[in-house]
Motif scaffolding. Structure first.
Motif, PDB file in Angstrom:
ATOM      1  N   THR A   3       6.322  21.962  -0.363  1.00  0.00           N
ATOM      2  CA  THR A   3       5.390  22.152  -1.481  1.00  0.00           C
ATOM      3  C   THR A   3       5.712  21.179  -2.610  1.00  0.00           C
ATOM      4  OG1 THR A   3       5.135  24.479  -0.899  1.00  0.00           O
ATOM      5  CG2 THR A   3       4.508  23.845  -3.145  1.00  0.00           C
ATOM      6  N   GLN A   4       6.993  21.010  -2.904  1.00  0.00           N
ATOM      7  CA  GLN A   4       7.407  20.093  -3.967  1.00  0.00           C
ATOM      8  C   GLN A   4       7.067  18.648  -3.604  1.00  0.00           C
ATOM      9  OE1 GLN A   4      11.374  21.142  -5.751  1.00  0.00           O
ATOM     10  NE2 GLN A   4      11.336  22.661  -4.093  1.00  0.00           N
ATOM     11  N   ILE A   5       7.277  18.292  -2.333  1.00  0.00           N
ATOM     12  CA  ILE A   5       6.943  16.940  -1.889  1.00  0.00           C
ATOM     13  C   ILE A   5       5.438  16.726  -1.965  1.00  0.00           C
ATOM     14  CG2 ILE A   5       6.938  15.364   0.086  1.00  0.00           C
ATOM     15  CD1 ILE A   5       9.634  16.710   0.905  1.00  0.00           C
ATOM     16  N   ASN A   6       4.666  17.697  -1.499  1.00  0.00           N
ATOM     17  CA  ASN A   6       3.205  17.579  -1.557  1.00  0.00           C
ATOM     18  C   ASN A   6       2.733  17.297  -2.980  1.00  0.00           C
ATOM     19  OD1 ASN A   6       3.012  18.094   1.187  1.00  0.00           O
ATOM     20  ND2 ASN A   6       2.395  20.221   0.932  1.00  0.00           N
ATOM     21  N   ARG A   7       3.257  18.059  -3.932  1.00  0.00           N
ATOM     22  CA  ARG A   7       2.849  17.880  -5.333  1.00  0.00           C
ATOM     23  C   ARG A   7       3.245  16.484  -5.831  1.00  0.00           C
ATOM     24  NH1 ARG A   7       3.853  22.467  -7.049  1.00  0.00           N
ATOM     25  NH2 ARG A   7       6.083  22.284  -7.410  1.00  0.00           N
ATOM     26  N   ALA A   8       4.445  16.033  -5.473  1.00  0.00           N
ATOM     27  CA  ALA A   8       4.896  14.710  -5.910  1.00  0.00           C
ATOM     28  C   ALA A   8       4.015  13.610  -5.324  1.00  0.00           C
ATOM     29  CB  ALA A   8       6.354  14.497  -5.504  1.00  0.00           C
ATOM     30  N   VAL A   9       3.636  13.737  -4.063  1.00  0.00           N
ATOM     31  CA  VAL A   9       2.776  12.727  -3.431  1.00  0.00           C
ATOM     32  C   VAL A   9       1.381  12.763  -4.048  1.00  0.00           C
ATOM     33  CG1 VAL A   9       1.662  12.046  -1.261  1.00  0.00           C
ATOM     34  CG2 VAL A   9       4.086  12.682  -1.269  1.00  0.00           C
ATOM     35  N   GLU A  10       0.850  13.949  -4.292  1.00  0.00           N
ATOM     36  CA  GLU A  10      -0.488  14.073  -4.884  1.00  0.00           C
ATOM     37  C   GLU A  10      -0.566  13.426  -6.258  1.00  0.00           C
ATOM     38  OE1 GLU A  10      -1.386  18.256  -4.843  1.00  0.00           O
ATOM     39  OE2 GLU A  10      -1.474  18.298  -2.651  1.00  0.00           O
ATOM     40  N   THR A  11       0.493  13.528  -7.050  1.00  0.00           N
ATOM     41  CA  THR A  11       0.472  12.964  -8.400  1.00  0.00           C
ATOM     42  C   THR A  11       0.903  11.499  -8.431  1.00  0.00           C
ATOM     43  OG1 THR A  11       2.722  13.763  -8.850  1.00  0.00           O
ATOM     44  CG2 THR A  11       0.873  15.211  -9.468  1.00  0.00           C
ATOM     45  N   SER A  12       1.327  10.975  -7.311  1.00  0.00           N
ATOM     46  CA  SER A  12       1.762   9.586  -7.227  1.00  0.00           C
ATOM     47  C   SER A  12       0.564   8.666  -7.045  1.00  0.00           C
ATOM     48  CB  SER A  12       2.715   9.436  -6.032  1.00  0.00           C
ATOM     49  OG  SER A  12       2.976   8.082  -5.776  1.00  0.00           O
ATOM     50  N   ASP A  13       0.761   7.397  -7.360  1.00  0.00           N
ATOM     51  CA  ASP A  13      -0.289   6.416  -7.092  1.00  0.00           C
ATOM     52  C   ASP A  13       0.096   5.507  -5.922  1.00  0.00           C
ATOM     53  OD1 ASP A  13       1.705   4.917  -8.239  1.00  0.00           O
ATOM     54  OD2 ASP A  13       0.437   3.942  -9.727  1.00  0.00           O
ATOM     55  N   CYS A  14       1.070   5.933  -5.134  1.00  0.00           N
ATOM     56  CA  CYS A  14       1.514   5.127  -3.998  1.00  0.00           C
ATOM     57  C   CYS A  14       0.435   5.072  -2.914  1.00  0.00           C
ATOM     58  CB  CYS A  14       2.809   5.679  -3.415  1.00  0.00           C
ATOM     59  SG  CYS A  14       2.630   7.276  -2.566  1.00  0.00           S
ATOM     60  N   GLN A  15       0.508   4.052  -2.066  1.00  0.00           N
ATOM     61  CA  GLN A  15      -0.388   3.964  -0.926  1.00  0.00           C
ATOM     62  C   GLN A  15       0.284   4.525   0.330  1.00  0.00           C
ATOM     63  OE1 GLN A  15      -1.772  -0.050  -0.497  1.00  0.00           O
ATOM     64  NE2 GLN A  15      -2.551  -0.130  -2.572  1.00  0.00           N
ATOM     65  N   TRP A  16       1.575   4.352   0.427  1.00  0.00           N
ATOM     66  CA  TRP A  16       2.374   4.811   1.572  1.00  0.00           C
ATOM     67  C   TRP A  16       3.636   5.464   1.041  1.00  0.00           C
ATOM     68  CZ3 TRP A  16       0.875   4.280   6.637  1.00  0.00           C
ATOM     69  CH2 TRP A  16      -0.213   3.449   6.878  1.00  0.00           C
TER      70      TRP A  16
ATOM     71  N   GLY B  77       6.016  -4.015   5.451  1.00  0.00           N
ATOM     72  CA  GLY B  77       5.004  -4.501   4.516  1.00  0.00           C
ATOM     73  C   GLY B  77       4.000  -5.413   5.200  1.00  0.00           C
ATOM     74  N   LEU B  78       4.478  -6.314   6.051  1.00  0.00           N
ATOM     75  CA  LEU B  78       3.582  -7.222   6.780  1.00  0.00           C
ATOM     76  C   LEU B  78       2.694  -6.457   7.756  1.00  0.00           C
ATOM     77  CD1 LEU B  78       6.050 -10.150   7.553  1.00  0.00           C
ATOM     78  CD2 LEU B  78       4.033 -10.250   6.069  1.00  0.00           C
ATOM     79  N   GLU B  79       3.290  -5.537   8.501  1.00  0.00           N
ATOM     80  CA  GLU B  79       2.537  -4.753   9.493  1.00  0.00           C
ATOM     81  C   GLU B  79       1.459  -3.903   8.814  1.00  0.00           C
ATOM     82  OE1 GLU B  79       2.787  -4.500  12.935  1.00  0.00           O
ATOM     83  OE2 GLU B  79       4.275  -6.109  13.003  1.00  0.00           O
ATOM     84  N   LEU B  80       1.823  -3.224   7.743  1.00  0.00           N
ATOM     85  CA  LEU B  80       0.866  -2.340   7.079  1.00  0.00           C
ATOM     86  C   LEU B  80      -0.261  -3.131   6.415  1.00  0.00           C
ATOM     87  CD1 LEU B  80       3.295   0.325   5.603  1.00  0.00           C
ATOM     88  CD2 LEU B  80       1.850   0.505   7.642  1.00  0.00           C
ATOM     89  N   ALA B  81       0.070  -4.306   5.878  1.00  0.00           N
ATOM     90  CA  ALA B  81      -0.961  -5.131   5.239  1.00  0.00           C
ATOM     91  C   ALA B  81      -1.986  -5.627   6.257  1.00  0.00           C
ATOM     92  CB  ALA B  81      -0.315  -6.316   4.522  1.00  0.00           C
ATOM     93  N   SER B  82      -1.552  -5.814   7.505  1.00  0.00           N
ATOM     94  CA  SER B  82      -2.470  -6.343   8.523  1.00  0.00           C
ATOM     95  C   SER B  82      -3.050  -5.254   9.423  1.00  0.00           C
ATOM     96  CB  SER B  82      -1.745  -7.391   9.373  1.00  0.00           C
ATOM     97  OG  SER B  82      -0.690  -6.790  10.104  1.00  0.00           O
ATOM     98  N   SER B  83      -2.817  -3.984   9.095  1.00  0.00           N
ATOM     99  CA  SER B  83      -3.295  -2.874   9.928  1.00  0.00           C
ATOM    100  C   SER B  83      -3.996  -1.823   9.079  1.00  0.00           C
ATOM    101  CB  SER B  83      -2.107  -2.233  10.662  1.00  0.00           C
ATOM    102  OG  SER B  83      -1.405  -3.178  11.419  1.00  0.00           O
ATOM    103  N   PRO B  84      -5.215  -2.114   8.619  1.00  0.00           N
ATOM    104  CA  PRO B  84      -5.898  -1.169   7.723  1.00  0.00           C
ATOM    105  C   PRO B  84      -6.216   0.176   8.371  1.00  0.00           C
ATOM    106  CG  PRO B  84      -7.381  -2.927   8.391  1.00  0.00           C
ATOM    107  CD  PRO B  84      -6.014  -3.295   8.894  1.00  0.00           C
ATOM    108  N   GLY B  85      -6.271   0.261   9.692  1.00  0.00           N
ATOM    109  CA  GLY B  85      -6.580   1.525  10.363  1.00  0.00           C
ATOM    110  C   GLY B  85      -5.358   2.380  10.647  1.00  0.00           C
ATOM    111  N   CYS B  86      -4.201   1.920  10.227  1.00  0.00           N
ATOM    112  CA  CYS B  86      -2.968   2.670  10.494  1.00  0.00           C
ATOM    113  C   CYS B  86      -2.923   3.928   9.631  1.00  0.00           C
ATOM    114  CB  CYS B  86      -1.768   1.784  10.217  1.00  0.00           C
ATOM    115  SG  CYS B  86      -0.207   2.520  10.708  1.00  0.00           S
ATOM    116  N   ARG B  87      -2.573   5.063  10.258  1.00  0.00           N
ATOM    117  CA  ARG B  87      -2.460   6.339   9.536  1.00  0.00           C
ATOM    118  C   ARG B  87      -1.003   6.682   9.239  1.00  0.00           C
ATOM    119  NH1 ARG B  87      -4.938  10.920  12.678  1.00  0.00           N
ATOM    120  NH2 ARG B  87      -4.026   9.918  14.488  1.00  0.00           N
TER     121      ARG B  87
ATOM    122  N   VAL C  33      -4.935   7.443  17.729  1.00  0.00           N
ATOM    123  CA  VAL C  33      -5.394   6.243  17.028  1.00  0.00           C
ATOM    124  C   VAL C  33      -4.712   6.146  15.668  1.00  0.00           C
ATOM    125  CG1 VAL C  33      -7.415   5.102  16.019  1.00  0.00           C
ATOM    126  CG2 VAL C  33      -7.611   6.323  18.194  1.00  0.00           C
ATOM    127  N   GLY C  34      -4.227   4.953  15.348  1.00  0.00           N
ATOM    128  CA  GLY C  34      -3.662   4.715  14.027  1.00  0.00           C
ATOM    129  C   GLY C  34      -2.225   5.159  13.852  1.00  0.00           C
TER     130      GLY C  34
END
Length: 187
Positions: free
Chosen positions: A39-52, A71-81, A156-157
């Motif tokens: 629950t604490q992690i969820n709240r921290a992620v929700e209030t963050s502006d991070c992408q990953w 960083g290179l892999e994620l930048a070139s893989s927009p469909g990655c979940r 997928v992703g």
């Protein structure tokens, strides 16, 4: 010109007294509450502006090459979940062992969640969309999330980075009833 590295911020959730920091600081501290950790992690992620984001434990060390390749892999893989990488394990005698993991394999995830369901990078927007970690699985909430992601959109992703992302303490095999609950729910 695009920058290769995204800004890395570290959020420490700790039971100890915390220095005063803000969410915008490179190193930010939150004092643990009596709520479930998920629950604490969820709240921290929700209030963050991070992408990953990735969960790490005290004592873990990220590798420079792993962060660069991620960083290179994620930048070139927009469909990655969500994506995981290889690991270096600090053994009891102080030496390092390697855990070079295969490409994503559902059977391996279900049979060996201790290693396969830890240290994933999760895409924040999709994490929030699927309601984050389930606090009902306090000892297996990462594993439960991964099975839910698979149930919602298949394989997928979900990916693997062929580079050690971090050095961590070698996992100790033990029975985890919550992992069994996740497997039974998933199947």
């Amino acid at each position: 010109e695009r920058c290769l590295y995204v800004t890395v911020r570290i959020l420490v959730i700790t039971p100890s007294e915390c220095p005063v920091t803000s969410a915008a600081d490179k190193l930010h501290f939150l004092r643990m509450t009596d709520e479930p950790l998920a629950t604490q992690i969820n709240r921290a992620v929700e209030t963050s502006d991070c992408q990953w984001f990735m969960l790490a434990r005290a004592g873990d060390e990220f590798t420079q090459s792993g962060l660069m390749v991620a960083g290179l892999e994620l930048a070139s893989s927009p469909g990655c979940r969500a994506v995981y990488g290889d690991q270096l394990h600090r053994l009891p005698d102080g030496s390092l062992g390697a855990a070079f993991l295969p490409g994503f394999n559902l059977d391996l995830l279900l049979s060996f969640p201790l290693v396969m369901a830890r240290y994933w990078l999760y895409r924040r927007d999709l994490f929030i969309e699927c309601d984050g970690f389930d606090a009902a699985y306090h000892d297996a909430f990462e594993f439960e999330l991964l099975t839910r992601l698979i149930e919602q959109n298949g394989l997928v992703g979900l990916g693997h980075i062929d580079e050690p992302l971090l050095v961590t303490k070698a996992p100790l095999l033990c029975d985890n009833p919550e992992e069994l609950r996740v497997i039974e729910r998933h199947l």
